[in-house]
Design an enzyme around this catalytic site. Structure first.
Site, PDB file in Angstrom:
ATOM      1  N   GLU A   1      75.558  19.767 -25.308  1.00 22.05           N
ATOM      2  CA  GLU A   1      74.847  20.526 -24.616  1.00 22.05           C
ATOM      3  C   GLU A   1      74.949  22.080 -24.858  1.00 22.05           C
ATOM      4  O   GLU A   1      75.239  22.813 -24.342  1.00 22.05           O
ATOM      5  CB  GLU A   1      75.146  20.298 -22.972  1.00 22.05           C
ATOM      6  CG  GLU A   1      74.815  19.147 -22.402  1.00 22.05           C
ATOM      7  CD  GLU A   1      75.128  19.002 -20.771  1.00 22.05           C
ATOM      8  OE1 GLU A   1      76.152  20.024 -20.366  1.00 22.05           O
ATOM      9  OE2 GLU A   1      74.625  18.110 -20.380  1.00 22.05           O
TER      10      GLU A   1
ATOM     11  N   GLU B   1      73.140  10.840 -20.887  1.00 20.67           N
ATOM     12  CA  GLU B   1      74.391  10.805 -19.547  1.00 20.67           C
ATOM     13  C   GLU B   1      73.470  10.370 -18.433  1.00 20.67           C
ATOM     14  O   GLU B   1      72.448  11.168 -18.400  1.00 20.67           O
ATOM     15  CB  GLU B   1      75.090  11.975 -19.573  1.00 20.67           C
ATOM     16  CG  GLU B   1      75.743  12.370 -20.781  1.00 20.67           C
ATOM     17  CD  GLU B   1      76.595  13.731 -20.632  1.00 20.67           C
ATOM     18  OE1 GLU B   1      76.711  14.194 -19.235  1.00 20.67           O
ATOM     19  OE2 GLU B   1      77.069  14.252 -21.423  1.00 20.67           O
TER      20      GLU B   1
END
Ligand code: GAL
Length: 689
Positions: free
Chosen positions: A161, A317
């Site tokens: 991220e 995810e």
């Protein structure tokens, strides 16, 4: 990456099926290795076939500078291989070991106020720092040499991220260099672009430029925009430098990174040049409001990630139950986990992956949902639901690598959003850009119409309908792209704010929407009224009244036909929505914000005129909360139906006979239970019923 045999585009042709797996952090159980063996057993029981390793493992892999220890990774990859599984291997740059920050403080970020952040947390590193880049290069090279030709490893997950910015002297210098290149080393060119004479902000030299922040300047909009562009550029440059050693060892092992939901700070469109495939982390806020809206907002991002690379993406995810970082961390209700997992697949994902496999015992994520909880068993609702998804992915495995075809697209633009949010005007702090995009997307989603989410400068030629919500910043290239699209026969629906500023955030002068767009839409905008939250305006459309909220532009039809008119305020009787023929195409303009009712009804007509049909015959009257999306390849057509409400839905007629891939039975209608789903297969062009 194209599998030539059946036209499917697999992320990794050596693994031509759905990936079902999770982030796995086995180093947290290094002292109790029997848990590793138990995990292998449970992975099989859950129908999982992949584990993502090493995301935050730097301190294990390089415990001291230059001393590498891959023993835990070797051991665990070996276990996964023997268990018949695959690995996505991460580079560990998302969090650094203590020795690195202690010895080289320059790797830590500097805040806008000039203070350097101390070691701690994750994602706390300067993307410019040559030391950080070098240390990442070294560990990535070691990883690539050791694992990138291992058949068990099917992809790279770089860092974690990406996000954030750094204001250190190295970044300031890199920013100045970026601006020097952009403005041809001509400070006057920059002054003009920034309108810098305003408030005596004129720069005399590039060396005077500083990153914008509350401690320096936030009023030079061109500067803020360039800083945001620079932060994305620097991040992408860092990504390139961390990918290079991986590609040097094995250019064929595909690279991705996990992106996020509605992430404002980085222009993800710029990531597409570095990544081989897109992936993202999806944590929708289920059961807090209207789940149909949550589902369509999630679908908006699935559509975006699919379009980013124009091929299947990964759901890298998701939580099988709950997260830990919201104020209220509510578990998904029974059925929602399977439905939301299959939703990703319906929109083009070739994976369903979770954060994380086994729940941490300590630190901040110990309450976050995981496939295996602290009880360590398969005897839980959550585990059974993951196993059910595993079964569905196995039964529908032939869908992997197929594509989603859409005749409609919504335009999304980060730079436009940054400029809009910077703009001190209209409703100053609540522009609702992304919410407006969601509104149009919902209108398509609830009519079971596939939709792409693309950039305004992308090639739009393949779409019958393009929707451009709030395209306030419209640079010259975008103006030409949109005008060319309509001229060549496209249908374009745009809204208020279109074509207000150019690519440097300077207002377009003369007629707006900018330049040729006034001709395309056959309108001229004169002013923009703003409504307070307690005020509602009115338009009349086909004899009925509809609400006006927030923004109402006063426009003149100059060639366009008024589709509906205002019925309130000083602009009553003036056009509120217009239609114009331009070249071979049609341009529609909605000059006001509505509450979704008008836009939905108008869109139904526009879809009909553009010849766009939904995926099931009831496309104009589906039960609320129910939708249907398709994937296809060659003659194979797959239909995914889902009911996002916790109550049974009315029977849905399908318009043709399908085979239910989960039961093997023939079906020309489906009954969806609470959070129910169906995955169906038909031959394209097969008989309709
Ligand atoms: C993601 C992150 C994971 C984990 C997860 C928890 O944003 O990539 O490492 O923290 O959130 O929801």
């Amino acid at each position: 990456m194209q599998d030539k045999d059946n036209g499917r585009k697999y992320v990794n042709p050596s693994f031509p099926r759905f990936v079902h797996g999770a982030d796995y952090n086995p180093e947290q159980w290094k002292e109790t290795k029997e848990i590793w063996d138990e995990d292998m057993r449970l992975v099989k029981e859950a129908g999982c076939n992949e584990m993502t390793l090493g995301i935050f493992s730097w301190a294990e892999l390089e415990p001291e500078e230059g001393r590498f220890d891959f023993s835990f990774l070797d051991e665990i990859i070996d276990k996964i291989r023997k268990n018949g599984g695959k690995v996505i291997l991460a580079t560990p740059s998302g969090a650094r070991p203590r020795w690195l920050a202690a010895k080289y403080p320059e790797v830590l970020r500097v805040r806008p106020d000039g203070t350097r952040i101390r070691f701690g947390e994750r994602h706390n590193h300067c993307y410019t720092s040559p030391v950080y880049r070098e240390k990442v290069r070294i560990i990535n090279t070691e990883l690539a040499k050791r694992y990138s030709r291992d058949p068990a490893v099917i992809g790279w997950h770089i860092s974690n991220e990406y996000g954030g910015e750094c204001h250190c002297p190295l970044c300031q210098e890199a920013f100045r260099k970026y601006l020097r290149e952009k403005y041809h080393n001509d400070i006057e060119e920059l002054n003009r672009a920034y309108w810098a004479r305003f408030w005596s902000h004129t720069y005399r030299d590039f060396s005077e430029i500083e990153s914008p922040s509350a401690y320096s300047d936030t009023s030079i909009h061109g500067l803020t925009l360039d800083w945001k562009r620079f932060v994305t550029r620097q991040t992408v440059d860092f990504m390139r430098s961390e990918t290079a050693p991986l590609k040097a060892e094995n250019p064929d092992l595909p690279v991705t990174t996990n992106m996020q939901y509605d992430f404002r700070d980085l222009d993800y469109f710029r990531f597409r040049d570095v990544l081989d495939f897109a992936s993202w982390d999806s944590y929708p806020l289920w059961h807090s409001g209207d789940d149909a809206l949550t589902a369509s907002e999630t679908a908006f991002w699935h559509d975006f990630y699919r379009c980013l690379k124009g091929r299947p993406f990964f759901l890298m995810e998701s939580t099988p139950s709950l997260v830990n970082w919201r104020e209220y961390n509510k578990p998904k209700k029974p059925g929602m986990d399977v439905l939301s997992s299959v939703q990703a697949v319906a929109h083009g994902s070739d994976s369903v992956q979770y954060f994380q496999w086994r729940k941490s015992r300590g630190s901040s994520e110990k309450m976050h949902g995981a496939v295996v909880g602290h009880d360590g068993t398969a005897d839980t609702r959550v585990f059974r639901s993951v196993a059910r998804t595993g079964e569905i992915l196995r039964k529908t495995g032939e869908i992997a690598g197929t594509e989603v075809r859409a005749e409609c697209a919504i335009l999304l633009d980060w730079e436009n959003r940054w400029a809009l949010e910077d703009c001190q005007g209209f409703i100053k702090n609540d522009k609702k850009y992304i919410e407006t995009c969601y509104g149009y997307h919902y209108a398509l989603w609830s009519r079971a119409v596939n939709c792409d989410v693309v950039h305004p400068r992308d090639d739009l030629g393949k779409y019958r309908l393009v929707i451009a919500p709030m395209l306030y910043m419209t640079d010259r290239e975008t103006v030409e792209n949109l005008a060319g699209y309509v001229k060549n026969g496209g249908t374009l629906l745009a809204t208020y704010h279109l074509g207000t500023v150019d690519g440097t955030d300077l207002c377009w002068t003369g007629k707006t929407p900018a330049g040729e767009l006034s001709e395309v839409f056959g309108i001229r905008r004169e002013e923009t009224d703003v409504l307070y939250p307690h005020q509602t305006g009115k338009v009349v459309f086909r004899g009925s009244e509809y609400a006006v909220r927030d923004v109402a532009e006063v426009i003149h039809a100059e060639g366009a036909e008024a589709v509906c008119e205002y019925a309130s305020d000083y602009y009553s009787g003036m056009p509120a929505a217009t239609k114009n023929r331009y070249g071979k195409g049609t341009a529609y303009y909605q000059a006001f914000r509505d509450d979704g009712t008008f836009a939905g009804e108008w869109l139904s007509l526009i879809l009909e005129e553009a010849g766009i049909e939904g995926n099931v015959p009831e496309w104009n009257g589906l039960p609320r909360g129910v939708t249907a999306h398709t994937r296809e390849s060659g003659d194979d057509l797959y239909l995914f139906c889902g009911n996002y409400y916790g109550a049974p839905a009315e029977e849905l007629r399908l318009g043709r006979t399908y085979t239910d891939m989960l039961t093997g039975e023939k079906a020309d209608s489906v009954r969806l239970g609470p959070y129910g789903l169906a995955v169906l297969k038909a031959e394209k062009g097969g008989p309709e019923v």
